[in-house]
Every structure is written in C-alpha cells, then in structure tokens.
Enzyme design. Structure first.
Site, PDB file in Angstrom:
ATOM      1  N   HIS A  57     -28.816 -56.143   0.364  1.00  0.00           N
ATOM      2  CA  HIS A  57     -28.089 -56.140   1.215  1.00  0.00           C
ATOM      3  C   HIS A  57     -27.295 -55.623   1.684  1.00  0.00           C
ATOM      4  O   HIS A  57     -26.524 -55.667   2.828  1.00  0.00           O
ATOM      5  CB  HIS A  57     -26.469 -56.160  -0.323  1.00  0.00           C
ATOM      6  CG  HIS A  57     -26.468 -57.709  -0.932  1.00  0.00           C
ATOM      7  ND1 HIS A  57     -26.010 -58.540  -1.122  1.00  0.00           N
ATOM      8  CD2 HIS A  57     -25.896 -56.782  -2.680  1.00  0.00           C
ATOM      9  CE1 HIS A  57     -26.410 -59.572  -2.357  1.00  0.00           C
ATOM     10  NE2 HIS A  57     -26.189 -57.880  -3.356  1.00  0.00           N
ATOM     11  N   HIS A 219     -25.677 -63.846  -2.954  1.00  0.00           N
ATOM     12  CA  HIS A 219     -27.201 -63.912  -4.026  1.00  0.00           C
ATOM     13  C   HIS A 219     -27.474 -65.245  -3.690  1.00  0.00           C
ATOM     14  O   HIS A 219     -28.440 -65.388  -4.458  1.00  0.00           O
ATOM     15  CB  HIS A 219     -26.353 -63.156  -5.378  1.00  0.00           C
ATOM     16  CG  HIS A 219     -26.381 -62.125  -5.572  1.00  0.00           C
ATOM     17  ND1 HIS A 219     -25.071 -62.623  -5.353  1.00  0.00           N
ATOM     18  CD2 HIS A 219     -26.241 -60.968  -5.629  1.00  0.00           C
ATOM     19  CE1 HIS A 219     -24.213 -61.179  -5.933  1.00  0.00           C
ATOM     20  NE2 HIS A 219     -25.510 -60.518  -5.719  1.00  0.00           N
TER      21      HIS A 219
END
Lengths: 333, 333
Positions: A57, A219
């Site tokens: 991320h 995700h």
C-alpha cells in the site's frame, strides 16, 4: 507476472532497504523484526504513534513516518498483517514516556495482532491505546474483516493525530482526536484492474476488459457490484453519493476532499476524478476547504482510485495544516 | 482502452479543471490558451520560469508551478507540443520585468514552438532565454527529436533554476545555473508495458509479456534494445552504467540520485530499484547526498522507471535544499 522485483520472497525486505537508503536523515529501518521509526525516536515527552499492516500500500505507512505524523510503521508481508513481535518492537522504540497510540486499519489480522502487541507492551510498562480505522462505506463485513474496512482515510487520521501528538497533547487527547477523525471520514474505491501479489504470481481477481469493480477493497476484496466501464464522472458519482449519504455530509459543511490513486492510475486521471467530485460537492453546498490528490494508499499496481471526504472544523483544519515532514507528505518544514 | 476519463477529446481540459479546483491558492489555470501560472504571478523583480510540453507526464510540468520552482507551465495535448500561442501567454503572464527563462525538453516540436514563442514575446519587449534539456543517454536522435531527449532530469533543472530565480539571480545567472545542471545530469529509462494515448485508443507499441524496453523514451519512443524480463537489479545495472560512463561520474563525486516512476509502477518497486542504484554508486565511491523517489515524469499509465544522476556541488545542493512550494514537490514552507 511483470514486476520490477528480484525474488518475490524478498520484495518487502529489499524495498525497506531502499527506503533506508533514500531517507537516511528522516528514518531508521530495522530489518528484523521489520519496522521503520523516526530517526529521532523516541521523542521524550511526546505520545508515540504507531501504524502498520500488510505491505503493498506504499507510501502507507512507512512514507508517513516523521515529524508531525507517525513515529513508527510496521510493514507486514504483502497484503498480510505483521505479527505482534515487530509491533511490540516499534512500540517500545517510540515510547517517550507518554504512552503510544496504535492506528489500526480494521482487518481481522491487524486488529488481533495489534491487540496482542498492546498487551505485551503493557506488560513492559508502556500504556497503549488503539484506534481502529473503518472509513470504507462500500461493504459491511468482507473477505478480510468483520465490520467496515479501513482504507484511505487512514492517512488523514495519521496526519491529524500526528499533529496533535506533536503539539504535546496527552494520550487521551490524541486518542480522542483520532477517534473524532475516524468518526467524520468516509471513503469508497473503484478498481479498473486487479493487483498481482508477488508471491501469488497471478492477479488477485478476474475482471473483464470492459468491467470495473465498485467498492473495491485495498487488497482486491470484492466491493458492491461489478459494472461496465463508464465515463469517469459517472464512476465518481457512483462512489461519492454513498459517501455523502453515510455520515451524512450536509450543505454548509467544510470538508477535506482526498482523491487517492491505487497505484496504476496516472495523475492526469486522478485530477479528472477530483474535478467531478469537487463539482458535486459544490452543487450540494459542501465547501472543499482542503484537498489531497495522489497515490497515498495503493494496492500494488492496481488501476483504480478512491474518494475520501473528511468533515472539518477549525481544530482539525489547524492540525491538518500543521507542519509535517515525512517521505510522502511534507509541508511547513 | 480502460481509463478513468470521460471523452478522450477532453482529457487535458478536464484534468486542468481538476488541477485548478485542487490547488486554488497556489495556481491559476487559464483554459484558453491553456496554461498554469503561480497564483501570485507575475512576481515583480524576479526572473520568470516557464516550462511546458505535451501532457501525459504529470505531475510534470503543472505540478511544479509555485514558489521556488516554475512560474508557469504550458500543457499541450497528450504527448504533443503546445503551440506558440499559450507559451506566449504564459511568458507574458509571468514577466516581472527581469526576463523569462524557457525550460524546454529536447523534442523537435517543443523546441520550435518555444523558439517561435520567444520571438513573439521579444517583439512585445520581454527578454527570453531558453535552456534545452537533453539528459537522456539512451539514444542520439529518435522518433521525436534530433539529439538527445529531455526526460526526468527536467525536474531537477526546474527545481534548481527555480531556486536561483527565487533568491534573486538575474536572467544570465539563472540561465547559467540551468545550463550547468543540464550539463551535469544524466538519465535513462526502462518500460515494462506500453502507454495508451487516449485519442489513439491503443498501446503506443507492442511489447511481449516477458519483454522490457531498455532506454525507453517518455512517449514510448524506442530505446536501445528489447530484452527479456530480468531481475530488478540487472535492469538497474543495464541503465545505470551508461549513465555513469556518460558524464563520466567518478569516485568522490557527490550526487543526487533520482528514481522516477513512469506512472504504472508502484512505489514498492521503485524503492527496490533505488536500493540497487544506491548500492552500485556506493561501490563506485560515489556519494549519494540527496535523493528523490516517486512518480514525477510519467508516461500516462506506463509501467517502468528511470534513473537520473546529477553531480552536485555546494551551490547546487543549496539550491536543491531551498524552500519550494508546488503541488508535487514541497519543503521548507
């Protein structure tokens, strides 16, 4: 799988080596157990802020370690929670005698491991509080979590709570500010393509050339619906309306509008999305008084974006504007 | 073509509307002829800096308009030079009575149109100089230009010349600093995938799932060779060695090391590339004293990266460190 990597097993460790080499005066990177701390940690007399979660991320969370934001970040494997061990190490490394706040995105693994780490830190005499971020309005209960997911709003919580800690607020006050921001921030995302986790080697989900996923998680978790590719304005409208209805935001509100790239969407497209979001807010009488546009909470190379809206007041605005010096967010010094 | 856009015809205009809405206190965006200027332009008594070129490389150049960097940016259509008209308008808008420097990437259309614009501005009494950026060591003569191409080194020239103008250097001095940086900076890039120009609708070139292009241009122009996908460290070595040999850089040099993402490569991978580049420089006795990692000169959503090395001295270091406040690069204020 076409990636600029060496071995899938070494992606996180080698990226951390790169972070250490790129930001030597700002950060210290500990390889084992893996965590990133402010170069001047622990800052005596200041509440310590620790966040973390799966890697993939970036710049979240390591890019937000520094003056006025996080004291430490704990990167797990790609899309996988860090274990308690590095979280404890980071907590101890940033304890300046005023306690430590954990900022935890609401995923089951993260929540459990941060809780365990907090218990272990407490056993060593460090007072720990936690705020669990759950700003994603897309779905309630998901692949990775019970309740709402924590997504791009995390950056705003880290910045604002970080500024509160930097000005000297105590642990109760910093925790209250973080909870307040979490209560007033809402997000939702869209995917155009799927990310590929290096050790998996294949895209996280199948998506057609003319399909997009509305309400995607960071995700690649499923969102609300799969629809055909549409003009950007319609896509923005699809995610902005649920965001605005959820708080709800109202005419006269002042807000921070944040358009976040998921990693593979170029900035020119993010500005097109920002334009539409700002237009819709203006039509509803909501004043955009602060802005953020760019790739801050990504999902590897996934093409997509999210919109985050935070209701501001004078205090939150002042804390947002306060100086910050991190690898990915910097102003005022 | 899977993009977050409305109509391919409106991509640049709508993105500029987004830029205006996202950065109201910093920038003023003029829609026709399209250019972006500092909100406080013209700054009286300061040399004005103007850059520009085709769009699709965001944040270049509009993201670098502001205190301590550019006074104006002129965005052409995607991958297409702006015409002289908006360049003249931008030049006039930032003329504070001390002349204007054009920073022009070496592409035939850009060079011609900036030259024409300079002549037209001179006819209106504005003294204009130009520096032509040609930092790309990959190829001499290419699809878009005679001589070397101007690529990511442009950011460093804009920052350092911008700081010189901000501290009050005159037009000769600012031009000399820009020329000096161009003389000491070298770059080279790699593509893993091809970008798709919105109005074309198809990828700019064909590339296999297991191929990469070494020496890629920022418009997808061919590089030196097409090779199979390799580990990141080998790819970095392939482009770093020609960079170092070209100046040449030598043991004992202090440098700024800049790893630039082309738009679709995630930050976690850029840090892996940075790690290798920093290791190789250390092995050769070259000191990395300043760093930059991120997406600064992109090619739409192309996956790939470039490495740029700039030889520093005390003056260039001081100018690099000087305060800057733009949408994409900010510190010190």
């Amino acid at each position: 799988m076409k990636k600029l990597i060496n071995d899938p097993k070494n992606v996180v460790a080698e990226a951390l080596e790169g972070v250490a080499l790129a930001h030597p005066g700002l950060l210290t990177v500990v390889a084992d157990p893996a965590h990133i701390v402010r170069a001047d940690a622990p800052v005596q007399g200041k509440v310590g802020l620790v966040s973390g979660g799966g890697s993939g991320h970036e710049p979240l969370h390591g890019g937000f370690v520094g003056y006025g934001m996080l004291d430490a970040a704990v990167p797990g494997p790609v899309f996988t929670s860090p274990t308690p061990d590095p979280i404890v190490a980071a907590t101890k490394a940033v304890d300046g005698g005023k306690g430590v706040l954990h900022i935890v995105k609401n995923y089951t693994g993260d929540v459990l491991n941060f809780e365990t780490a907090a218990d272990l830190a407490l056993a060593e005499g460090i007072e720990v509080r936690a705020v669990v971020v759950d700003d994603d309005v897309a779905v309630k209960d998901s692949l990775y979590t019970a309740g709402r997911r924590g997504v791009a709003g995390t950056v705003l919580i880290e910045k604002i709570a970080g500024a509160a800690a930097q000005r000297g607020d105590d642990l109760d006050a910093v925790t209250a500010i973080a909870e307040k921001v979490n209560g007033q921030v809402r997000s939702m995302g869209v995917a155009l393509t799927a990310p590929t986790v290096p050790h998996a080697g294949e895209p996280s989900f199948d998506i057609g050339d003319d399909e997009i996923e509305i309400g995607i998680g960071i995700h690649g978790e499923p969102g609300r619906q799969r629809v055909g590719l549409e003009p950007a304005d319609q896509i923005v409208d699809r995610i902005l309306h649920p965001i605005l209805e959820d708080l709800p935001f109202a005419s006269g509100d002042k807000v921070l509008l944040f358009v976040n790239g998921m990693g593979g969407t170029p900035l020119i497209e993010l500005y097109i999305a920002f334009r539409r979001a700002a237009q819709v807010l203006a039509e509803q009488g909501i004043e955009v008084s602060r802005t953020l546009v760019g790739n801050y909470v990504t999902s590897l190379e996934m093409q997509g974006f999210s919109v985050t809206v935070l209701k501001l007041d004078d205090e939150l605005t002042e804390l947002w504007d306060a100086p910050v010096q991190t690898a990915a967010l910097r102003w005022g010094r």
